[in-house]
Enzyme design. Sequence first.
Site, PDB file in Angstrom:
ATOM      1  N   GLU A 188       0.800  -1.192   0.072  1.00  0.00           N
ATOM      2  CA  GLU A 188       0.233   0.243  -0.072  1.00  0.00           C
ATOM      3  C   GLU A 188       1.118   1.107   0.068  1.00  0.00           C
ATOM      4  O   GLU A 188       0.655   2.226  -0.656  1.00  0.00           O
ATOM      5  CB  GLU A 188      -0.844  -0.002   1.172  1.00  0.00           C
ATOM      6  N   TRP A 211       1.827   1.936  -3.471  1.00  0.00           N
ATOM      7  CA  TRP A 211       0.732   2.548  -4.254  1.00  0.00           C
ATOM      8  C   TRP A 211       0.648   4.021  -4.204  1.00  0.00           C
ATOM      9  O   TRP A 211       0.568   4.818  -4.883  1.00  0.00           O
ATOM     10  CB  TRP A 211      -0.796   2.036  -3.851  1.00  0.00           C
ATOM     11  N   TRP A 222     -20.864  11.554 -19.799  1.00  0.00           N
ATOM     12  CA  TRP A 222     -21.415  11.570 -18.106  1.00  0.00           C
ATOM     13  C   TRP A 222     -22.676  12.133 -17.990  1.00  0.00           C
ATOM     14  O   TRP A 222     -23.158  12.918 -18.902  1.00  0.00           O
ATOM     15  CB  TRP A 222     -20.208  12.204 -17.377  1.00  0.00           C
ATOM     16  N   ASN A 252     -10.599   2.727   2.967  1.00  0.00           N
ATOM     17  CA  ASN A 252     -10.259   2.688   1.504  1.00  0.00           C
ATOM     18  C   ASN A 252     -11.265   1.808   0.741  1.00  0.00           C
ATOM     19  O   ASN A 252     -11.679   2.187  -0.457  1.00  0.00           O
ATOM     20  CB  ASN A 252      -8.893   1.731   1.434  1.00  0.00           C
ATOM     21  N   TRP A 270     -16.429  11.683 -12.688  1.00  0.00           N
ATOM     22  CA  TRP A 270     -15.573  11.642 -11.596  1.00  0.00           C
ATOM     23  C   TRP A 270     -15.034  12.699 -10.927  1.00  0.00           C
ATOM     24  O   TRP A 270     -14.555  13.038  -9.728  1.00  0.00           O
ATOM     25  CB  TRP A 270     -14.433  10.738 -11.928  1.00  0.00           C
ATOM     26  N   TRP A 300      -9.843   7.951  -7.860  1.00  0.00           N
ATOM     27  CA  TRP A 300     -10.737   8.153  -8.328  1.00  0.00           C
ATOM     28  C   TRP A 300     -10.816   7.820  -9.810  1.00  0.00           C
ATOM     29  O   TRP A 300     -11.674   7.202 -10.473  1.00  0.00           O
ATOM     30  CB  TRP A 300     -11.242   9.808  -8.478  1.00  0.00           C
TER      31      TRP A 300
HETATM   32  C1  LIG Z   1     -11.273   7.269  -4.604  1.00  0.00           C
HETATM   33  C2  LIG Z   1     -10.345   7.291  -3.607  1.00  0.00           C
HETATM   34  C3  LIG Z   1      -9.846   8.552  -3.070  1.00  0.00           C
HETATM   35  C4  LIG Z   1      -8.799   8.505  -2.407  1.00  0.00           C
HETATM   36  N1  LIG Z   1      -8.151   9.825  -1.729  1.00  0.00           N
HETATM   37  C5  LIG Z   1      -7.040   9.580  -0.998  1.00  0.00           C
HETATM   38  C6  LIG Z   1      -6.553  10.866  -0.572  1.00  0.00           C
HETATM   39  O1  LIG Z   1      -6.853  12.020  -0.947  1.00  0.00           O
HETATM   40  N2  LIG Z   1      -5.629  10.947   0.141  1.00  0.00           N
HETATM   41  C7  LIG Z   1      -4.794   9.751   0.627  1.00  0.00           C
HETATM   42  O2  LIG Z   1      -3.865   9.729   1.483  1.00  0.00           O
HETATM   43  N3  LIG Z   1      -5.360   8.419   0.063  1.00  0.00           N
HETATM   44  C8  LIG Z   1      -6.646   8.404  -0.539  1.00  0.00           C
HETATM   45  N4  LIG Z   1      -6.992   7.204  -1.208  1.00  0.00           N
HETATM   46  C9  LIG Z   1      -6.345   5.972  -0.632  1.00  0.00           C
HETATM   47  C10 LIG Z   1      -6.704   5.228   0.536  1.00  0.00           C
HETATM   48  O3  LIG Z   1      -8.225   5.069   0.539  1.00  0.00           O
HETATM   49  C11 LIG Z   1      -6.077   5.980   1.788  1.00  0.00           C
HETATM   50  O4  LIG Z   1      -4.848   6.425   1.692  1.00  0.00           O
HETATM   51  C12 LIG Z   1      -6.429   5.072   2.953  1.00  0.00           C
HETATM   52  O5  LIG Z   1      -7.694   4.773   3.040  1.00  0.00           O
HETATM   53  C13 LIG Z   1      -5.700   5.730   4.168  1.00  0.00           C
HETATM   54  O6  LIG Z   1      -6.280   4.788   5.323  1.00  0.00           O
HETATM   55  P1  LIG Z   1      -4.672   4.286   5.927  1.00  0.00           P
HETATM   56  O7  LIG Z   1      -3.698   5.467   6.449  1.00  0.00           O
HETATM   57  O8  LIG Z   1      -5.351   3.658   7.288  1.00  0.00           O
HETATM   58  O9  LIG Z   1      -4.299   3.276   5.054  1.00  0.00           O
HETATM   59  P2  LIG Z   1      -3.263   1.733   5.408  1.00  0.00           P
HETATM   60  O10 LIG Z   1      -4.230   0.693   4.580  1.00  0.00           O
HETATM   61  O11 LIG Z   1      -2.898   1.532   6.505  1.00  0.00           O
HETATM   62  O12 LIG Z   1      -2.324   2.291   3.997  1.00  0.00           O
HETATM   63  C14 LIG Z   1      -1.150   2.758   4.665  1.00  0.00           C
HETATM   64  C15 LIG Z   1      -0.812   4.176   3.694  1.00  0.00           C
HETATM   65  O13 LIG Z   1      -0.675   3.445   2.052  1.00  0.00           O
HETATM   66  C16 LIG Z   1      -0.925   4.421   1.585  1.00  0.00           C
HETATM   67  N5  LIG Z   1      -2.467   4.100   0.650  1.00  0.00           N
HETATM   68  C17 LIG Z   1      -3.117   2.972   1.147  1.00  0.00           C
HETATM   69  N6  LIG Z   1      -3.994   2.412   0.094  1.00  0.00           N
HETATM   70  C18 LIG Z   1      -3.706   3.398  -0.751  1.00  0.00           C
HETATM   71  C19 LIG Z   1      -4.182   3.417  -2.074  1.00  0.00           C
HETATM   72  N7  LIG Z   1      -5.118   2.699  -2.554  1.00  0.00           N
HETATM   73  N8  LIG Z   1      -3.755   4.395  -3.014  1.00  0.00           N
HETATM   74  C20 LIG Z   1      -2.689   5.178  -2.629  1.00  0.00           C
HETATM   75  N9  LIG Z   1      -2.209   5.309  -1.329  1.00  0.00           N
HETATM   76  C21 LIG Z   1      -2.560   4.223  -0.545  1.00  0.00           C
HETATM   77  C22 LIG Z   1      -1.514   5.748   2.489  1.00  0.00           C
HETATM   78  O14 LIG Z   1      -0.610   6.778   2.282  1.00  0.00           O
HETATM   79  C23 LIG Z   1      -1.833   5.078   3.765  1.00  0.00           C
HETATM   80  O15 LIG Z   1      -1.927   5.928   4.812  1.00  0.00           O
HETATM   81  C24 LIG Z   1      -8.179   7.096  -2.060  1.00  0.00           C
HETATM   82  C25 LIG Z   1      -8.494   6.029  -2.480  1.00  0.00           C
HETATM   83  C26 LIG Z   1      -9.612   5.988  -3.265  1.00  0.00           C
HETATM   84  C27 LIG Z   1     -10.232   4.813  -3.728  1.00  0.00           C
END
Ligand SMILES: Cc1cc2nc3c(=O)[nH]c(=O)nc-3n(C[C@H](O)[C@H](O)[C@H](O)COP(=O)(O)OP(=O)(O)OC[C@H]3O[C@@H](n4cnc5c(N)ncnc54)[C@H](O)[C@@H]3O)c2cc1C
Length: 478
Positions: free
Chosen positions: A283, A286, A315, A350, A368, A391
Amino acid sequence: MPTLMWFRSDLRVADNTALWHARRDASSENASVVAVYTITPEQWAAHDMAPVKADLILRTLRELSAELATLNIPLRIITVPRFADVPSALLKLAREVRARAVFFNKEYEINEVRRDEAMTEALANEEISTHAFDDQTVVPPGVLRTGEGRWYTVFTPFKKCWIKHLESEGIPEVLPKPKKQEPIKIKSDEVPSRIKGFEPWPRPELWPAGERAAMKRLSRFAERSIASYKDQRDFPAIDGTSTLSHHLSIGSISPRQCLHAALEANRNKLDGPSPGATHWISELVWREFYRHLMAAYPRLCMGRAFKPETERLRWRDDPEGFDAWRDGRTGVPIVDAAMRALLHTGWMHNRLRMIVAMYLTKDLLIDWHLGERHFMQHLVDGDLAQNNGGWQWSASTGTDAAPYFRIFNPISQSRKFDADGTFIRRWVPELADLDNEMIHDPSELPLLLRSTLKYPAPIVDRAMVKERVMQAFQAIKG
Ligand SMILES: Cc1cc2nc3c(=O)[nH]c(=O)nc-3n(C[C@H](O)[C@H](O)[C@H](O)COP(=O)(O)OP(=O)(O)OC[C@H]3O[C@@H](n4cnc5c(N)ncnc54)[C@H](O)[C@@H]3O)c2cc1C
């Protein structure tokens, strides 16, 4: 003559590359470091920054100022409306404190890059040098290239290359806090208690600020949850993820600090014996991937689709549908629960981000960009690269490797990831008494019973959704 350390999205003292170099450079010249942060309210509003995030930044600045004070580094605060006003304001401060150099960590979004270019030019005219560092990612954007020297556009090969690179080059160490300097006469500015245009966030206790709070959260996650992360990360009712994204987005924790915590839980391997830690590292990759894409394709910062042909998608113009989605009144409980949670807490799990983004773009066939904007305006972790990446992935205009397009059924997702309806019950109390089957889709209830619930019927007929979105994507083929 002092060195200026310009803080931006790196609000911490430990493992801060530019700060560490600024301090080292200054001490070799027998000089001192003065820190500065620029608040740009109009620019923040133009970037749709959420009030909850602005509030987090202010509280983090207070923590940062206190941390810097222990090193005798004063923190100056400049408030100017926009990025365009920053170069002259920094120049003024540089003259005032007689700085000879400015150190900062790079930001990769296009407006930030342009601001930094303008600032570098303005300072160079007065023979003040600028020193920029890669700090936001473990591997700097641009380092990883395909065999043909191109930027990666698909996650899995990017991740393989990321791992290979770190295995051969070594994993960057976490830098220590810089050493304390001799006290200097320059005083810190007071961090403002609010910013014009941004309402104070009513529930700051949800988001403890500063690098100490961030490290505490990381340690707690590493001790309690990282081992089970792979199994628990998809269930919104469980506290199974790190909730570190807001700290990562403003830099009150560094990705290297996160990676080292994961390595410790994974016998020092990137792809190691702990499935939970290995998945968590994925993650973090990502996050690096989306930052890398943003640097590679500046058009992503300008609202353009990653797949240009999808800009022809027709859209639907449906303001009522959008409002129902935004307010949590779609008649799909998991979507409504997620959207209400976002408005109340400033955060969303997420799995739910994917479900609601798919619902907006596929079930409602709404652009979107509208969802992306709403998220930025409400997320505490709002971050252009991750939000845009998430998105576009959900809307199938981005880098998803799945052929053609992907669609979720929100009801099946709900049954799978919130099986006993715990999350729905928390945020949609009008459904709290339904059983574990009906709570996912109250439209299945007998009409008489349904009419007693104060809950809307679904605003879209799922039976036609797939066909409609298929046709929309079919129409842009070729
Ligand atoms: C539509 C959409 C919009 C999103 N907008 C944002 C946003 O504005 N800011 C944001 O930080 N994340 C965003 N995310 C990614 C992700 O949802 C969040 O980072 C995550 O939910 C944060 O929770 P956590 O810190 O507990 O993550 P954990 O699951 O603990 O993951 C650790 C870290 O990995 C990174 N990460 C995790 N999942 C993703 C992912 N799918 N994509 C990119 N990085 C990821 C984040 O920095 C996160 O803090 C988005 C995802 C989607 C599908």
